[in-house]
Design a protein around this motif. Structure first.
Motif, PDB file in Angstrom:
ATOM      1  N   CYS A  77      38.810 -12.543  32.686  1.00 37.63           N
ATOM      2  CA  CYS A  77      39.402 -10.756  32.631  1.00 37.63           C
ATOM      3  C   CYS A  77      37.814  -9.909  32.330  1.00 37.63           C
ATOM      4  N   LEU A  78      37.575 -10.135  31.345  1.00 36.54           N
ATOM      5  CA  LEU A  78      36.033  -9.909  30.771  1.00 36.54           C
ATOM      6  C   LEU A  78      35.006  -9.872  32.301  1.00 36.54           C
ATOM      7  N   ARG A  79      34.865 -11.140  32.915  1.00 36.99           N
ATOM      8  CA  ARG A  79      33.803 -11.008  33.660  1.00 36.99           C
ATOM      9  C   ARG A  79      34.666 -10.633  35.342  1.00 36.99           C
ATOM     10  N   LEU A  80      35.562 -10.256  35.663  1.00 40.76           N
ATOM     11  CA  LEU A  80      36.219  -8.992  36.726  1.00 40.76           C
ATOM     12  C   LEU A  80      35.964  -7.913  36.613  1.00 40.76           C
ATOM     13  N   ILE A  81      36.070  -8.131  35.037  1.00 50.23           N
ATOM     14  CA  ILE A  81      36.698  -6.354  35.124  1.00 50.23           C
ATOM     15  C   ILE A  81      34.717  -5.468  34.520  1.00 50.23           C
ATOM     16  N   GLU A  82      34.197  -6.355  34.303  1.00 46.60           N
ATOM     17  CA  GLU A  82      32.208  -6.475  34.507  1.00 46.60           C
ATOM     18  C   GLU A  82      32.229  -6.233  36.237  1.00 46.60           C
ATOM     19  N   ILE A 119      38.494  -6.446  24.667  1.00 47.32           N
ATOM     20  CA  ILE A 119      39.474  -4.572  23.896  1.00 47.32           C
ATOM     21  C   ILE A 119      38.635  -3.432  24.084  1.00 47.32           C
ATOM     22  N   SER A 120      37.053  -4.167  23.581  1.00 48.17           N
ATOM     23  CA  SER A 120      35.803  -2.976  23.418  1.00 48.17           C
ATOM     24  C   SER A 120      35.918  -2.813  25.053  1.00 48.17           C
ATOM     25  N   SER A 124      35.714   1.036  27.071  1.00 47.16           N
ATOM     26  CA  SER A 124      34.538   2.084  26.966  1.00 47.16           C
ATOM     27  C   SER A 124      33.742   1.992  29.502  1.00 47.16           C
ATOM     28  N   ILE A 125      35.045   0.922  29.898  1.00 43.51           N
ATOM     29  CA  ILE A 125      34.709   1.331  30.818  1.00 43.51           C
ATOM     30  C   ILE A 125      34.717   2.055  31.579  1.00 43.51           C
ATOM     31  N   SER A 126      33.994   2.730  32.715  1.00 42.38           N
ATOM     32  CA  SER A 126      33.938   3.371  33.637  1.00 42.38           C
ATOM     33  C   SER A 126      34.597   4.223  34.629  1.00 42.38           C
ATOM     34  N   VAL A 238      36.495   7.960  30.901  1.00 45.53           N
ATOM     35  CA  VAL A 238      36.290   7.542  29.810  1.00 45.53           C
ATOM     36  C   VAL A 238      36.567   7.815  28.281  1.00 45.53           C
ATOM     37  N   ALA A 239      35.863   9.680  28.147  1.00 45.41           N
ATOM     38  CA  ALA A 239      37.144  10.685  27.565  1.00 45.41           C
ATOM     39  C   ALA A 239      37.730  11.091  27.193  1.00 45.41           C
ATOM     40  N   GLU A 240      39.040  11.029  28.612  1.00 40.85           N
ATOM     41  CA  GLU A 240      40.386  10.824  28.752  1.00 40.85           C
ATOM     42  C   GLU A 240      41.179   9.917  28.012  1.00 40.85           C
ATOM     43  N   ARG A 241      40.086   8.831  28.295  1.00 45.48           N
ATOM     44  CA  ARG A 241      40.797   7.199  27.537  1.00 45.48           C
ATOM     45  C   ARG A 241      41.044   6.540  26.136  1.00 45.48           C
TER      46      ARG A 241
END
Length: 259
Positions: A77-82, A119-120, A124-126, A238-241
């Motif tokens: 999941c982390l790999r694909l999110i990045e 989670i981190s 912060s994901i854009s 990001v701010a809305e999240r």
């Protein structure tokens, strides 16, 4: 079993595999963490949703682990999110899990660490993130895929830090129906309560495994939501999240404590 929990855990629900097949016009599976292997509980890849590529991460409840991801699954999941962030693709997650897979090997391979890293990153994901809570959302295993700009839950869904059975056993030493029902109320974990706390943004009817009309309605809703989100600036996304998370935490704390 408690009636509400029976509905939440019904195996005849719309599944992650079906979501990959029916929500997208075309779908390419991407799997594996490039280190330890492939998690069969994770349905992941890139799909076309209204002609727009979207990264999809879904937990398949009917797999051999009962819908519990291993560290390999969360690293995937982390790999694909990045990857999604790199190519400016929005993310859609599908959650129906009792929690992260828990055994000695999972701990040895860093289950807690990879969940915290995910989670981190989700915070912060854009790119825009929409989460579908399609049944049970158990503990950090669910939270790792529910740090989102918008959360849609079915009316018979729950999201909690611990299962009602676990909560009842710890506090009451019993797992009888009466104590479990009390635990559900004290956990404030039902989708209607989650909406009141602004954790969930929208509640939709339950979707069974053979209800194409409801699936089409959900598809159209997602296309509309992503269209609006993708027109926003990265800083706004990001701010809305972050604002959503902060607001939900404050409201939940105020409503569930006497402080």
């Amino acid at each position: 079993m408690n009636t509400f929990l029976s509905r939440v855990r019904d195996i005849d629900r719309f599944s992650a595999e079906q979501a990959a097949e029916q929500l997208f016009d075309s779908f390419v599976k991407l799997s594996g963490d490039r280190a330890t292997g492939v998690d069969s509980a994770l349905v992941s890849g890139i799909g076309l949703l209204g002609h727009k590529p979207v990264t999809f991460l879904g937990i398949e409840r009917t797999n051999i682990n009962g819908g519990s991801l291993t560290p390999c699954g969360y690293r995937t999941c982390l790999r694909l999110i990045e990857q999604a962030e790199k190519w400016n693709r929005p993310v859609l997650t599908f959650v129906n899990t009792p929690g992260a897979y828990c055994d000695l090997e999972a701990e040895r391979f860093g289950q807690a660490q990879i969940i915290s890293e995910l989670i981190s990153k989700m915070t912060s994901i854009s790119v825009p993130v929409i989460s579908l809570l399609m049944g049970e959302g158990g503990s950090g295993g669910a939270l790792a895929l529910m740090v989102a700009n918008y959360i849609i839950a079915t009316n018979n869904s729950m999201f909690a830090t611990i299962s009602p059975e676990g909560y009842s056993t710890i506090l009451n030493g019993k797992k009888t129906s009466n104590f479990i029902s009390q635990s559900i109320e004290e956990l404030h974990c039902k989708s209607n309560e989650l909406k009141k706390f602004k954790i969930v943004d929208e509640i939709i009817p339950d979707i069974g495994s053979k209800e194409p009309k409801k699936v089409q309605d959900l598809k159209e809703k997602l296309i509309h939501l992503f269209k609006g989100m993708c027109n926003k600036k990265t800083s706004e996304i990001v701010a809305e999240r972050e604002k959503k998370i902060e607001k939900a935490m404050i409201l939940y704390f105020k409503e569930t404590t006497n402080v």
